[in-house]
Design an enzyme around this catalytic site. Structure first.
Site, short mmCIF file in Angstrom:
data_model
loop_
_atom_site.label_atom_id
_atom_site.label_comp_id
_atom_site.label_asym_id
_atom_site.label_seq_id
_atom_site.Cartn_x
_atom_site.Cartn_y
_atom_site.Cartn_z
CE LYS A 87 -4.30 1.20 2.37
NZ LYS A 87 -5.00 1.06 3.63
C1 E4P Z 1 -8.44 1.68 3.83
O1 E4P Z 1 -7.58 1.33 3.10
C2 E4P Z 1 -8.39 2.95 4.58
O2 E4P Z 1 -7.20 3.01 5.30
C3 E4P Z 1 -9.57 3.07 5.46
O3 E4P Z 1 -10.72 2.58 4.80
C4 E4P Z 1 -9.80 4.44 6.03
O4 E4P Z 1 -11.03 4.46 6.71
P1 E4P Z 1 -11.42 5.59 7.76
O5 E4P Z 1 -11.67 6.85 7.00
O6 E4P Z 1 -12.66 5.07 8.42
O7 E4P Z 1 -10.26 5.72 8.70
#
Ligand code: E4P
Length: 218
Positions: A87
């Protein structure tokens, strides 16, 4: 549409996997910190533990924000397990790194996507997934779901193989809208997945079926 769970909590990942509907896991540094996972060795062994639960698609985020650092960290993360997807944040060096990884068949998830232009750039660099953050856009009064629609149109116009991984999904309406639009994947907390089970007419209907059965089977 595939379901990923957005957590680093092993019990929640196991519960979702046992439900039989889980296709992957997304983590981020905040989710790792929430579980108290710190230090490279512990972080890497935690990713391995997640990979041991699920079949594929475990997003592990780099901390580095410079090109050389992202490459080094991404290659190390990819070595943990073939299920790892590296990522990478949507920054200039991140895009260069995604191009590098795509040429070496290392899968990537370009994270922190908040505009269609960012998604287009990540797709051109060869990202396996882009992660547009729906809930965080809604939080600042932008229409997060509109972004999923825009990216779907753009990727379909040109046949980009990059998959739309709708992230920051907060509730079941987000999930259903993503499915209507045609997001390839949605990642969300376990509570959103289990909320799909719920309907009051299911509960009252089942209670009536069981009561009627009992009334003649005393
Ligand atoms: C996923 O890859 C993200 O890190 C995540 O969905 C962020 O979600 P949030 O906005 O609820 O922290």
């Amino acid at each position: 549409m595939r379901f990923f769970i957005d957590t680093a909590n092993l019990n929640e990942i196991k519960e979702a996997y046992e439900l039989g509907v889980l296709d992957g896991v997304t983590t981020n540094p905040s989710l790792m910190a929430k579980e108290g996972i710190a230090g490279k060795d512990k972080v890497f062994s935690h990713y391995k533990a997640i990979c041991n639960i699920v079949d594929d698609n475990v997003s592990a985020e780099v901390i580095a924000v410079d090109y050389a650092g992202i490459i080094k960290e991404g290659e190390e993360l990819a070595e943990i397990d073939p299920k790892i997807v590296v990522k990478v944040p949507m920054i200039k060096d991140g895009i260069r790194a995604i191009k590098y990884f795509s040429e070496r068949e290392i899968r990537t998830n370009c994270t922190l996507i908040f505009s269609a232009g960012q998604a287009l750039l990540a797709a051109k660099a060869g990202a396996t997934f882009v992660s547009p953050f729906v809930g965080r856009l809604d939080d600042i009064s932008y229409d997060g779901m509109k972004l999923i629609e825009q990216i779907r149109i753009i990727f379909d116009n040109y046949g980009y193989p990059t998959q739309i991984l709708a992230a920051s999904i907060r509730h079941t309406i987000h999930l259903i809208k993503c499915a209507e639009i045609g997001a390839d994947v949605a990642t969300c907390p376990l509570s959103v997945i289990t909320s799909l089970l719920k309907h009051p007419l299911t509960d009252s209907g089942l209670a009536k079926f069981l009561a009627d059965h009992k009334s003649v089977n005393i």
